[in-house]
Write a protein that holds these residues in place. Structure first.
Motif, PDB file in Angstrom:
ATOM      1  N   MET A   1      33.307  40.620  45.961  1.00 29.16           N
ATOM      2  CA  MET A   1      33.066  39.668  44.879  1.00 29.16           C
ATOM      3  C   MET A   1      34.374  39.300  44.191  1.00 29.16           C
ATOM      4  SD  MET A   1      29.943  39.380  45.321  1.00 29.16           S
ATOM      5  CE  MET A   1      29.876  38.067  44.115  1.00 29.16           C
TER       6      MET A   1
ATOM      7  N   THR B   1      27.577  33.881  39.745  1.00 32.97           N
ATOM      8  CA  THR B   1      27.566  34.678  40.980  1.00 32.97           C
ATOM      9  C   THR B   1      27.522  36.172  40.680  1.00 32.97           C
ATOM     10  OG1 THR B   1      29.978  34.691  41.073  1.00 32.97           O
ATOM     11  CG2 THR B   1      28.857  32.942  42.286  1.00 32.97           C
ATOM     12  N   CYS B   2      27.702  36.562  39.438  1.00 34.63           N
ATOM     13  CA  CYS B   2      27.739  37.970  39.043  1.00 34.63           C
ATOM     14  C   CYS B   2      26.432  38.410  38.390  1.00 34.63           C
ATOM     15  CB  CYS B   2      28.872  38.222  38.048  1.00 34.63           C
ATOM     16  SG  CYS B   2      30.364  37.231  38.338  1.00 34.63           S
TER      17      CYS B   2
ATOM     18  N   GLN C   1      33.243  45.731  27.209  1.00 36.30           N
ATOM     19  CA  GLN C   1      34.631  45.978  27.598  1.00 36.30           C
ATOM     20  C   GLN C   1      35.512  44.834  27.093  1.00 36.30           C
ATOM     21  OE1 GLN C   1      35.179  47.268  31.603  1.00 36.30           O
ATOM     22  NE2 GLN C   1      33.017  47.760  31.912  1.00 36.30           N
TER      23      GLN C   1
ATOM     24  N   PRO D   1      27.903  48.013  36.700  1.00 37.25           N
ATOM     25  CA  PRO D   1      28.023  48.527  35.337  1.00 37.25           C
ATOM     26  C   PRO D   1      27.950  47.442  34.262  1.00 37.25           C
ATOM     27  CG  PRO D   1      29.904  49.203  36.715  1.00 37.25           C
ATOM     28  CD  PRO D   1      29.125  48.189  37.483  1.00 37.25           C
TER      29      PRO D   1
ATOM     30  N   GLY E   1      34.934  52.915  41.910  1.00 36.95           N
ATOM     31  CA  GLY E   1      33.802  53.845  41.873  1.00 36.95           C
ATOM     32  C   GLY E   1      33.207  54.026  43.269  1.00 36.95           C
ATOM     33  N   PRO E   2      32.066  54.748  43.327  1.00 40.83           N
ATOM     34  CA  PRO E   2      31.410  55.000  44.619  1.00 40.83           C
ATOM     35  C   PRO E   2      30.867  53.728  45.290  1.00 40.83           C
ATOM     36  CG  PRO E   2      30.043  55.782  42.798  1.00 40.83           C
ATOM     37  CD  PRO E   2      31.375  55.405  42.205  1.00 40.83           C
ATOM     38  N   MET E   3      30.677  52.677  44.516  1.00 40.27           N
ATOM     39  CA  MET E   3      30.117  51.445  45.106  1.00 40.27           C
ATOM     40  C   MET E   3      31.162  50.337  45.214  1.00 40.27           C
ATOM     41  SD  MET E   3      26.188  51.243  43.801  1.00 40.27           S
ATOM     42  CE  MET E   3      26.415  51.333  42.032  1.00 40.27           C
ATOM     43  N   THR E   4      32.377  50.721  45.350  1.00 40.31           N
ATOM     44  CA  THR E   4      33.472  49.754  45.497  1.00 40.31           C
ATOM     45  C   THR E   4      33.181  48.732  46.594  1.00 40.31           C
ATOM     46  OG1 THR E   4      35.100  51.355  44.708  1.00 40.31           O
ATOM     47  CG2 THR E   4      35.943  49.500  45.993  1.00 40.31           C
TER      48      THR E   4
ATOM     49  N   LYS F   1      40.363  45.456  36.080  1.00 40.08           N
ATOM     50  CA  LYS F   1      39.496  46.055  37.107  1.00 40.08           C
ATOM     51  C   LYS F   1      39.265  45.092  38.264  1.00 40.08           C
ATOM     52  CE  LYS F   1      37.258  49.277  33.945  1.00 40.08           C
ATOM     53  NZ  LYS F   1      36.143  49.464  32.998  1.00 40.08           N
ATOM     54  N   LEU F   2      39.059  43.833  37.923  1.00 42.74           N
ATOM     55  CA  LEU F   2      38.850  42.848  38.986  1.00 42.74           C
ATOM     56  C   LEU F   2      40.072  42.758  39.894  1.00 42.74           C
ATOM     57  CD1 LEU F   2      36.992  40.036  36.985  1.00 42.74           C
ATOM     58  CD2 LEU F   2      36.040  41.421  38.853  1.00 42.74           C
TER      59      LEU F   2
ATOM     60  N   TYR G   1      39.968  45.680  42.273  1.00 41.36           N
ATOM     61  CA  TYR G   1      39.008  45.478  43.376  1.00 41.36           C
ATOM     62  C   TYR G   1      39.604  44.511  44.398  1.00 41.36           C
ATOM     63  CZ  TYR G   1      35.121  47.875  41.046  1.00 41.36           C
ATOM     64  OH  TYR G   1      34.315  48.814  40.475  1.00 41.36           O
TER      65      TYR G   1
ATOM     66  N   LEU H   1      29.246  45.197  31.399  1.00 41.21           N
ATOM     67  CA  LEU H   1      30.571  44.592  31.219  1.00 41.21           C
ATOM     68  C   LEU H   1      30.788  44.080  29.798  1.00 41.21           C
ATOM     69  CD1 LEU H   1      30.732  42.408  34.481  1.00 41.21           C
ATOM     70  CD2 LEU H   1      31.631  44.730  34.163  1.00 41.21           C
TER      71      LEU H   1
ATOM     72  N   CYS I   1      23.814  41.130  39.656  1.00 45.17           N
ATOM     73  CA  CYS I   1      24.127  42.560  39.620  1.00 45.17           C
ATOM     74  C   CYS I   1      24.518  43.056  38.233  1.00 45.17           C
ATOM     75  CB  CYS I   1      25.256  42.877  40.592  1.00 45.17           C
ATOM     76  SG  CYS I   1      24.779  42.647  42.316  1.00 45.17           S
ATOM     77  N   HIS I   2      25.095  42.185  37.412  1.00 48.13           N
ATOM     78  CA  HIS I   2      25.580  42.662  36.106  1.00 48.13           C
ATOM     79  C   HIS I   2      24.700  42.203  34.949  1.00 48.13           C
ATOM     80  CE1 HIS I   2      29.299  44.602  37.503  1.00 48.13           C
ATOM     81  NE2 HIS I   2      29.360  43.627  38.397  1.00 48.13           N
TER      82      HIS I   2
ATOM     83  N   MET J   1      31.294  45.768  45.327  1.00 51.27           N
ATOM     84  CA  MET J   1      31.959  44.915  44.343  1.00 51.27           C
ATOM     85  C   MET J   1      33.211  44.226  44.886  1.00 51.27           C
ATOM     86  SD  MET J   1      32.071  43.519  41.480  1.00 51.27           S
ATOM     87  CE  MET J   1      33.417  42.440  41.012  1.00 51.27           C
TER      88      MET J   1
HETATM   89  C1  HEC Z   1      26.194  42.706  44.725  1.00 49.61           C
HETATM   90  C2  HEC Z   1      26.247  43.130  43.349  1.00 49.61           C
HETATM   91  C3  HEC Z   1      27.439  42.727  42.529  1.00 49.61           C
HETATM   92  C4  HEC Z   1      27.879  41.462  42.290  1.00 49.61           C
HETATM   93  C5  HEC Z   1      27.295  40.141  42.793  1.00 49.61           C
HETATM   94  C6  HEC Z   1      28.998  41.593  41.395  1.00 49.61           C
HETATM   95  N1  HEC Z   1      29.226  42.896  41.109  1.00 49.61           N
HETATM   96 FE1  HEC Z   1      30.663  43.625  39.896  1.00 49.61          FE
HETATM   97  N2  HEC Z   1      30.111  45.495  40.377  1.00 49.61           N
HETATM   98  C7  HEC Z   1      29.057  45.849  41.184  1.00 49.61           C
HETATM   99  C8  HEC Z   1      29.031  47.272  41.362  1.00 49.61           C
HETATM  100  C9  HEC Z   1      28.024  48.050  42.163  1.00 49.61           C
HETATM  101  C10 HEC Z   1      30.129  47.792  40.635  1.00 49.61           C
HETATM  102  C11 HEC Z   1      30.595  49.209  40.564  1.00 49.61           C
HETATM  103  C12 HEC Z   1      31.412  49.410  41.838  1.00 49.61           C
HETATM  104  C13 HEC Z   1      32.118  50.734  41.937  1.00 49.61           C
HETATM  105  O1  HEC Z   1      31.414  51.734  42.119  1.00 49.61           O
HETATM  106  O2  HEC Z   1      33.338  50.722  41.850  1.00 49.61           O
HETATM  107  C14 HEC Z   1      30.766  46.638  40.020  1.00 49.61           C
HETATM  108  C15 HEC Z   1      31.881  46.725  39.193  1.00 49.61           C
HETATM  109  C16 HEC Z   1      32.405  45.670  38.503  1.00 49.61           C
HETATM  110  C17 HEC Z   1      33.436  45.783  37.500  1.00 49.61           C
HETATM  111  C18 HEC Z   1      34.075  47.079  37.004  1.00 49.61           C
HETATM  112  C19 HEC Z   1      33.179  47.613  35.926  1.00 49.61           C
HETATM  113  C20 HEC Z   1      33.575  48.959  35.423  1.00 49.61           C
HETATM  114  O3  HEC Z   1      33.480  49.178  34.224  1.00 49.61           O
HETATM  115  O4  HEC Z   1      33.970  49.791  36.251  1.00 49.61           O
HETATM  116  C21 HEC Z   1      33.696  44.536  37.039  1.00 49.61           C
HETATM  117  C22 HEC Z   1      34.680  44.145  35.967  1.00 49.61           C
HETATM  118  C23 HEC Z   1      32.833  43.639  37.775  1.00 49.61           C
HETATM  119  N3  HEC Z   1      32.058  44.360  38.652  1.00 49.61           N
HETATM  120  C24 HEC Z   1      32.811  42.282  37.603  1.00 49.61           C
HETATM  121  C25 HEC Z   1      32.064  41.436  38.401  1.00 49.61           C
HETATM  122  C26 HEC Z   1      32.196  40.007  38.370  1.00 49.61           C
HETATM  123  C27 HEC Z   1      33.085  39.233  37.414  1.00 49.61           C
HETATM  124  C28 HEC Z   1      31.363  39.516  39.316  1.00 49.61           C
HETATM  125  C29 HEC Z   1      31.150  38.067  39.712  1.00 49.61           C
HETATM  126  C30 HEC Z   1      32.305  37.380  40.170  1.00 49.61           C
HETATM  127  C31 HEC Z   1      30.692  40.643  39.940  1.00 49.61           C
HETATM  128  N4  HEC Z   1      31.149  41.780  39.360  1.00 49.61           N
HETATM  129  C32 HEC Z   1      29.726  40.529  40.912  1.00 49.61           C
HETATM  130  C33 HEC Z   1      28.154  44.974  41.758  1.00 49.61           C
HETATM  131  C34 HEC Z   1      28.281  43.612  41.796  1.00 49.61           C
END
Ligand code: HEC
Length: 171
Positions: free
Chosen positions: A151, A103-104, A123, A118, A142-145, A131-132, A135, A120, A107-108, A148
């Motif tokens: 999720m 599911t991630c 890290q 960003p 970050g600006p796109m909180t 971080k999770l 959230y 991952l 975007c990642h 995220m």
């Molecule tokens: C729709 C796109 C999207 C999906 C799907 C998504 N992420 Fe993210 N994720 C982002 C964005 C954009 C950020 C940065 C957000 C911010 O500005 O704080 C982020 C940030 C993060 C961060 C922090 C990274 C850092 O170094 O700051 C982690 C850890 C992370 N995501 C894990 C996951 C995991 C695990 C999943 C799946 C369960 C997931 N993400 C699904 C878009 C997504």
């Protein structure tokens, strides 16, 4: 990246097997049609034009014996069941972190190399989990909180750990 199994290949094998099964099912249905269809008798022809010889009915030997068809069908069905079982085993053997990371990926990235979100895979597992948790707790990161946070809200602490442990193997 190590690949535990290949869904695409497995799906292709299953499709091929199902295809043969359907083909065989089709063959066994209407074997008799060709035998009953007779060409018109030559005597009925009043014209002096030479008619081609009436078509001979297909020889019995050309028809596969029903028992043989059944045998192949059974073999195909057994193979299909076997493949299904193998796929189920492979899915069960896939670590939950790898499944949850699906599911991630969008975007990642498939190697957690980063994309919309960003990178991952550089890290520590502990950082990723921390971080999770933030959230999930609704903290502004970050600006796109906003993208995220939803999720993370669906993840338990165990989910986060298993995802993080999978992610750090992707580097
Ligand atoms: C729709 C796109 C999207 C999906 C799907 C998504 N992420 Fe993210 N994720 C982002 C964005 C954009 C950020 C940065 C957000 C911010 O500005 O704080 C982020 C940030 C993060 C961060 C922090 C990274 C850092 O170094 O700051 C982690 C850890 C992370 N995501 C894990 C996951 C995991 C695990 C999943 C799946 C369960 C997931 N993400 C699904 C878009 C997504």
């Amino acid at each position: 990246m190590k690949k535990r199994f290949n869904f695409k290949a497995t799906a292709m094998i299953s499709t091929a097997i199902l295809g043969s099964a359907l083909f065989l099912a089709g063959c066994s249905g209407d074997n008799d049609d060709a035998k009953t269809a007779q060409a018109p008798a030559a005597e009925q022809n009043t014209m002096a034009v030479k008619q081609p010889a009436p078509m001979e009915a297909p020889k019995e030997a050309l028809q596969p014996a029903p028992a043989a068809i059944e045998e192949v069908k059974t073999a195909v069905e057994e193979k299909v069941a076997e493949v299904k079982e193998e796929v189920a085993e492979m899915v069960a053997a896939t670590p939950s972190g790898e499944k949850a990371y699906a599911t991630c990926v969008g975007c990642h990235g498939s190697k957690a190399e980063g994309g919309v979100g960003p990178r991952l895979n550089n890290q520590s597992a502990a950082d990723i989990v921390a971080k999770l948790e933030k959230y999930k707790a609704g903290e502004q990161m970050g600006p796109m909180t906003g993208m995220m946070a939803p999720m993370a809200t669906g993840l338990s602490s165990d989910d986060m750990k298993s995802i993080a442990e999978y992610v750090i193997t992707l580097n």
